[in-house]
Design a protein around this motif. Structure first.
Motif, PDB file in Angstrom:
ATOM      1  N   ALA A  90       0.849  -1.180   0.000  1.00  0.00           N
ATOM      2  CA  ALA A  90       0.000   0.000   0.000  1.00  0.00           C
ATOM      3  C   ALA A  90       0.888   1.235   0.000  1.00  0.00           C
ATOM      4  O   ALA A  90       1.765   1.373   0.839  1.00  0.00           O
ATOM      5  CB  ALA A  90      -0.915   0.004   1.222  1.00  0.00           C
ATOM      6  N   ASP A  91       0.652   2.120  -0.949  1.00  0.00           N
ATOM      7  CA  ASP A  91       1.471   3.324  -1.068  1.00  0.00           C
ATOM      8  C   ASP A  91       0.532   4.521  -1.086  1.00  0.00           C
ATOM      9  O   ASP A  91       0.134   5.014  -2.134  1.00  0.00           O
ATOM     10  CB  ASP A  91       2.300   3.262  -2.349  1.00  0.00           C
ATOM     11  N   PHE A  92       0.133   4.971   0.101  1.00  0.00           N
ATOM     12  CA  PHE A  92      -0.829   6.048   0.207  1.00  0.00           C
ATOM     13  C   PHE A  92      -0.144   7.408   0.126  1.00  0.00           C
ATOM     14  O   PHE A  92       0.960   7.588   0.626  1.00  0.00           O
ATOM     15  CB  PHE A  92      -1.592   5.964   1.538  1.00  0.00           C
ATOM     16  N   ASN A  93      -0.838   8.360  -0.471  1.00  0.00           N
ATOM     17  CA  ASN A  93      -0.400   9.754  -0.469  1.00  0.00           C
ATOM     18  C   ASN A  93      -1.149  10.446   0.663  1.00  0.00           C
ATOM     19  O   ASN A  93      -2.278  10.885   0.495  1.00  0.00           O
ATOM     20  CB  ASN A  93      -0.699  10.408  -1.822  1.00  0.00           C
ATOM     21  N   TYR A  94      -0.515  10.530   1.835  1.00  0.00           N
ATOM     22  CA  TYR A  94      -1.197  10.971   3.038  1.00  0.00           C
ATOM     23  C   TYR A  94      -1.477  12.467   3.074  1.00  0.00           C
ATOM     24  O   TYR A  94      -2.348  12.917   3.826  1.00  0.00           O
ATOM     25  CB  TYR A  94      -0.366  10.599   4.274  1.00  0.00           C
ATOM     26  N   GLY A  95      -0.740  13.244   2.311  1.00  0.00           N
ATOM     27  CA  GLY A  95      -0.925  14.680   2.382  1.00  0.00           C
ATOM     28  C   GLY A  95      -0.633  15.196   3.782  1.00  0.00           C
ATOM     29  O   GLY A  95       0.318  14.771   4.438  1.00  0.00           O
ATOM     30  N   ASN A  96      -1.463  16.117   4.266  1.00  0.00           N
ATOM     31  CA  ASN A  96      -1.252  16.708   5.585  1.00  0.00           C
ATOM     32  C   ASN A  96      -1.476  15.728   6.732  1.00  0.00           C
ATOM     33  O   ASN A  96      -1.107  16.007   7.866  1.00  0.00           O
ATOM     34  CB  ASN A  96      -2.163  17.925   5.770  1.00  0.00           C
ATOM     35  N   SER A  97      -2.118  14.583   6.446  1.00  0.00           N
ATOM     36  CA  SER A  97      -2.329  13.592   7.507  1.00  0.00           C
ATOM     37  C   SER A  97      -1.088  12.736   7.739  1.00  0.00           C
ATOM     38  O   SER A  97      -1.100  11.849   8.598  1.00  0.00           O
ATOM     39  CB  SER A  97      -3.528  12.690   7.164  1.00  0.00           C
ATOM     40  N   ASN A  98      -0.030  13.009   7.004  1.00  0.00           N
ATOM     41  CA  ASN A  98       1.187  12.219   7.095  1.00  0.00           C
ATOM     42  C   ASN A  98       1.733  12.157   8.522  1.00  0.00           C
ATOM     43  O   ASN A  98       2.074  11.081   9.033  1.00  0.00           O
ATOM     44  CB  ASN A  98       2.246  12.806   6.159  1.00  0.00           C
ATOM     45  N   ASN A  99       1.806  13.300   9.191  1.00  0.00           N
ATOM     46  CA  ASN A  99       2.427  13.365  10.508  1.00  0.00           C
ATOM     47  C   ASN A  99       1.685  12.526  11.542  1.00  0.00           C
ATOM     48  O   ASN A  99       2.304  11.830  12.363  1.00  0.00           O
ATOM     49  CB  ASN A  99       2.509  14.825  10.966  1.00  0.00           C
ATOM     50  N   GLN A 100       0.356  12.555  11.514  1.00  0.00           N
ATOM     51  CA  GLN A 100      -0.411  11.849  12.546  1.00  0.00           C
ATOM     52  C   GLN A 100      -0.316  10.329  12.404  1.00  0.00           C
ATOM     53  O   GLN A 100      -0.525   9.602  13.375  1.00  0.00           O
ATOM     54  CB  GLN A 100      -1.870  12.314  12.542  1.00  0.00           C
ATOM     55  N   ILE A 101       0.051   9.851  11.212  1.00  0.00           N
ATOM     56  CA  ILE A 101       0.237   8.412  11.007  1.00  0.00           C
ATOM     57  C   ILE A 101       1.703   8.030  11.210  1.00  0.00           C
ATOM     58  O   ILE A 101       2.006   7.039  11.882  1.00  0.00           O
ATOM     59  CB  ILE A 101      -0.252   8.008   9.599  1.00  0.00           C
ATOM     60  N   GLN A 102       2.617   8.815  10.652  1.00  0.00           N
ATOM     61  CA  GLN A 102       4.038   8.480  10.785  1.00  0.00           C
ATOM     62  C   GLN A 102       4.519   8.555  12.228  1.00  0.00           C
ATOM     63  O   GLN A 102       5.441   7.833  12.621  1.00  0.00           O
ATOM     64  CB  GLN A 102       4.881   9.406   9.908  1.00  0.00           C
ATOM     65  N   MET A 103       3.904   9.432  13.024  1.00  0.00           N
ATOM     66  CA  MET A 103       4.274   9.538  14.427  1.00  0.00           C
ATOM     67  C   MET A 103       4.161   8.188  15.131  1.00  0.00           C
ATOM     68  O   MET A 103       4.924   7.877  16.048  1.00  0.00           O
ATOM     69  CB  MET A 103       3.350  10.552  15.118  1.00  0.00           C
ATOM     70  N   LEU A 104       3.214   7.368  14.694  1.00  0.00           N
ATOM     71  CA  LEU A 104       2.971   6.049  15.281  1.00  0.00           C
ATOM     72  C   LEU A 104       3.634   4.931  14.485  1.00  0.00           C
ATOM     73  O   LEU A 104       3.447   3.760  14.788  1.00  0.00           O
ATOM     74  CB  LEU A 104       1.462   5.790  15.363  1.00  0.00           C
ATOM     75  N   ASN A 105       4.408   5.299  13.461  1.00  0.00           N
ATOM     76  CA  ASN A 105       4.972   4.349  12.505  1.00  0.00           C
ATOM     77  C   ASN A 105       3.878   3.512  11.843  1.00  0.00           C
ATOM     78  O   ASN A 105       4.105   2.358  11.442  1.00  0.00           O
ATOM     79  CB  ASN A 105       6.028   3.441  13.162  1.00  0.00           C
ATOM     80  N   GLY A 106       2.722   4.144  11.704  1.00  0.00           N
ATOM     81  CA  GLY A 106       1.611   3.452  11.052  1.00  0.00           C
ATOM     82  C   GLY A 106       1.813   3.262   9.570  1.00  0.00           C
ATOM     83  O   GLY A 106       1.316   2.304   8.985  1.00  0.00           O
ATOM     84  N   HIS A 107       2.568   4.183   8.948  1.00  0.00           N
ATOM     85  CA  HIS A 107       2.803   4.061   7.504  1.00  0.00           C
ATOM     86  C   HIS A 107       3.567   2.783   7.180  1.00  0.00           C
ATOM     87  O   HIS A 107       3.409   2.209   6.094  1.00  0.00           O
ATOM     88  CB  HIS A 107       3.561   5.279   6.995  1.00  0.00           C
ATOM     89  N   LEU A 108       4.402   2.308   8.117  1.00  0.00           N
ATOM     90  CA  LEU A 108       5.156   1.078   7.877  1.00  0.00           C
ATOM     91  C   LEU A 108       4.233  -0.138   7.858  1.00  0.00           C
ATOM     92  O   LEU A 108       4.457  -1.083   7.103  1.00  0.00           O
ATOM     93  CB  LEU A 108       6.241   0.908   8.950  1.00  0.00           C
ATOM     94  N   LEU A 109       3.188  -0.098   8.663  1.00  0.00           N
ATOM     95  CA  LEU A 109       2.197  -1.175   8.620  1.00  0.00           C
ATOM     96  C   LEU A 109       1.388  -1.097   7.333  1.00  0.00           C
ATOM     97  O   LEU A 109       1.126  -2.118   6.684  1.00  0.00           O
ATOM     98  CB  LEU A 109       1.274  -1.108   9.842  1.00  0.00           C
ATOM     99  N   HIS A 110       0.993   0.103   6.949  1.00  0.00           N
ATOM    100  CA  HIS A 110       0.227   0.271   5.715  1.00  0.00           C
ATOM    101  C   HIS A 110       1.015  -0.213   4.504  1.00  0.00           C
ATOM    102  O   HIS A 110       0.451  -0.812   3.576  1.00  0.00           O
ATOM    103  CB  HIS A 110      -0.146   1.747   5.525  1.00  0.00           C
ATOM    104  N   GLU A 111       2.327   0.031   4.500  1.00  0.00           N
ATOM    105  CA  GLU A 111       3.159  -0.383   3.374  1.00  0.00           C
ATOM    106  C   GLU A 111       3.194  -1.905   3.228  1.00  0.00           C
ATOM    107  O   GLU A 111       3.503  -2.428   2.160  1.00  0.00           O
ATOM    108  CB  GLU A 111       4.574   0.158   3.538  1.00  0.00           C
ATOM    109  N   GLN A 112       2.889  -2.617   4.312  1.00  0.00           N
ATOM    110  CA  GLN A 112       2.849  -4.083   4.275  1.00  0.00           C
ATOM    111  C   GLN A 112       1.421  -4.596   4.079  1.00  0.00           C
ATOM    112  O   GLN A 112       1.163  -5.791   4.191  1.00  0.00           O
ATOM    113  CB  GLN A 112       3.445  -4.635   5.563  1.00  0.00           C
ATOM    114  N   ASP A 113       0.503  -3.667   3.805  1.00  0.00           N
ATOM    115  CA  ASP A 113      -0.904  -3.974   3.547  1.00  0.00           C
ATOM    116  C   ASP A 113      -1.682  -4.347   4.806  1.00  0.00           C
ATOM    117  O   ASP A 113      -2.674  -5.065   4.732  1.00  0.00           O
ATOM    118  CB  ASP A 113      -1.050  -5.084   2.498  1.00  0.00           C
ATOM    119  N   TYR A 114      -1.235  -3.854   5.953  1.00  0.00           N
ATOM    120  CA  TYR A 114      -2.003  -4.012   7.187  1.00  0.00           C
ATOM    121  C   TYR A 114      -2.737  -2.708   7.422  1.00  0.00           C
ATOM    122  O   TYR A 114      -2.212  -1.757   8.000  1.00  0.00           O
ATOM    123  CB  TYR A 114      -1.086  -4.355   8.358  1.00  0.00           C
TER     124      TYR A 114
END
Length: 537
Positions: free
Chosen positions: A142-166
């Motif tokens: 999963a390769d989402f374009n988070y825009g301004n919501s990037n910080n609130q997800i990356q702060m939790l390292n959530g983007h790393l889970l999304h990249e694995q399709d979780y």
């Protein structure tokens, strides 16, 4: 919410007598044997499966309140029944004090608890029951374009889970809030409807199914979890499924909202929900005698707190906002954030510093509160018109951001129990060894939580795709692990209609003989368990 209370009065011999709110508690559940022998009469198949998967036994809390008892109270002159809780075996009632106190004459009534704390014996204790309490790289899916919501997800390292399709697939989140106008029409929620991820809901104050109404607060909250607007906003669990429950009456501030809240929590349980998020809190009521001072925020007095404490015993992770009183004279967490066995979430800034408005701990009995934190200042949200804003402030948004990440985390390791999920989330937080009253255990790292699970348990990560949805005659199951699994399909009455073994990485399931309609599925193997909803066209 600061809302005007419309006082109810009755006229008696020319004198105006104010009505009181109270809870009447019953002695027993005489229908227990029947329901234990017919569990689908009280719980859905998914709720039963969730208990089985977590080794949770059915118990007396699962049994509905006796209809006979309810009818007796409803037929009592001067008494109105407003809500009910099977977990606490109680009804929320309204009437004049003497009529309420007279209910103790019924032999099936255990005791009365008034919302007005001054009317209760000071020595009565609560009868609340407590619940017993090397990493491989993956292809980016999963390769989402988070825009301004990037910080609130990356702060939790959530983007790393999304990249694995979780991304929350197979998990169901219930939102208990004030209303959801615009969710059925605004663009950021369209993806939820396109993928059949809104499962329904209920409006408790109005006692109907009109959930796209009332206050927009719930709309904002849902957008942080399930919203999707490419390049602007991506929620923390964009592929989870959702039930939407209205429990807040924005025209008043009355304890009946706590009873609606517990009633909704119990309904969520019966529907098989995995995670509950609520960005509501209760401290002050319009009738000051109903309010909770700090000494009452110990997890055992607030009606909503007592209900919330039981959620984990049913296999549910309950996530609530800590409150926004950090800048007030009374700064402490609200009801039900004081509950045990839940995650109360405080707010931090984009640099993970404590947000000054976030309510502080500890609970009055000295437990760590808030439990953890997420971004709650300058949060990117959607409003009912679909406009993307980046000025959302409050633990109201920190809580769902965290709840959505729990869904994505749990979709990666679905065999964890609710108590284990809470444990791993806390242990991944940056202040776990040195918690404080401002941020609790701190900001979780969900990538670290995954690593901790894999290093301590013999599990594998789940990447299972079941599609298309809706389907016509053929359903496809694709997995990136060489496992042998079982796929079971239930109709909307909870009856099993299909049971097949899945032995290939890609397998077609022929379903042309099934009637059109809604079905629930369960896919399980040694290390994977996923449930969800499918639609046959």
């Amino acid at each position: 919410m600061n809302i005007k209370l419309q006082l109810l009065f009755v006229f008696f011999t020319g004198i105006i007598i104010a009505q009181e709110d109270a809870w009447v508690y019953f002695t027993d559940k005489p229908d227990a044997s029947y329901y234990m022998n017919n569990p689908l009469e009280m719980l859905s198949q998914r709720a039963l499966d969730r208990r089985t998967n977590q080794n949770i036994q059915l118990d007396d809390l699962d049994i509905p309140i006796s209809i006979t008892y309810i009818n007796e109270i409803e037929n009592t002159s001067g008494i109105s029944v407003l809500a009910k809780s099977k977990w606490l075996n109680a009804l929320h009632i309204r009437g004049i004090q003497t009529d309420i106190q007279a209910l103790t004459n019924y032999n099936f009534v255990d005791h009365i608890q008034f919302a007005n704390h001054t009317l209760n014996p000071s020595n009565r204790s609560s009868n609340a029951q407590r619940a017993n309490n090397t990493y491989d790289k993956f292809e980016v899916l999963a390769d989402f374009n988070y825009g301004n919501s990037n910080n609130q997800i990356q702060m939790l390292n959530g983007h790393l889970l999304h990249e694995q399709d979780y991304t929350g697939q197979g998990k169901i989140i219930a939102i208990l809030d004030a209303g959801f106008p615009g969710v059925n029409t605004a663009q950021p929620f369209q993806r939820l409807f396109d993928n059949n991820l809104i499962l329904g809901g209920y409006n408790f104050p109005d006692r109907d199914t009109n959930i796209y109404t009332r206050h927009y607060h719930g709309t904002n909250v849902l957008s942080t979890m399930g919203g999707f607007s490419d390049g602007e906003l991506v929620g923390t669990a964009p592929d989870a499924q959702y039930y939407l429950f209205i429990t807040e009456d924005s025209t008043s501030e009355n304890p009946v909202e706590e009873s609606y809240w517990v009633e909704a929590l119990e309904m969520a349980d019966s529907l098989g929900v995995d995670i509950v998020n609520s960005s509501l809190g209760y401290t002050n009521y319009d009738n000051i005698n109903y309010s909770y001072d700090y000494s009452k925020r110990n997890g055992e007095i607030g009606f909503a707190s007592r209900g919330a404490s039981l959620a984990m015993s049913k296999g549910i992770v309950c996530v609530v906002s800590a409150g926004n009183d950090g800048n007030k004279q009374e700064k402490h967490i609200s009801i039900p954030a004081d509950a045990e066995n839940i995650l109360a979430v405080g707010a931090v800034t984009n640099t993970e510093s404590y947000a000054s408005f976030s309510s502080i701990g500890t609970s009055f009995d000295g437990r760590v509160k808030p439990d953890v934190c997420a971004k709650g200042q300058g949060v990117t949200i959607s409003n009912p018109s679909g406009n993307i804003l980046s000025n959302g402030n409050g633990t109201s948004f920190a809580s769902p951001i965290l709840a959505g990440m729990i869904a994505s985390f749990w979709s990666a390791v679905p065999n964890l129990t609710a108590s284990q999920v809470i444990k791993y989330v806390k242990e991944s937080a940056d202040q776990f060894s040195t918690p404080d009253q401002y941020k609790g255990y701190g900001v979780p790292d969900f990538q670290l939580a995954i690593t901790n699970v894999l290093s301590s348990q013999n599990v594998t990560l789940s990447v299972i795709s079941i599609y298309p949805n809706p389907f016509t005659n053929v359903l496809k199951i694709k997995q990136n692990k060489n496992v042998i699994g079982k796929f079971v399909l239930y109709n909307n009455l909870g009856m099993k209609v299909l049971d097949v073994n899945v032995i290939n990485d890609e397998q077609d399931i022929q379903l042309e003989t099934l009637s059109s309609g809604i079905y629930l599925y369960d896919f399980s193997s040694n290390n994977i368990n996923l449930q969800g909803k499918l639609i046959k066209q």
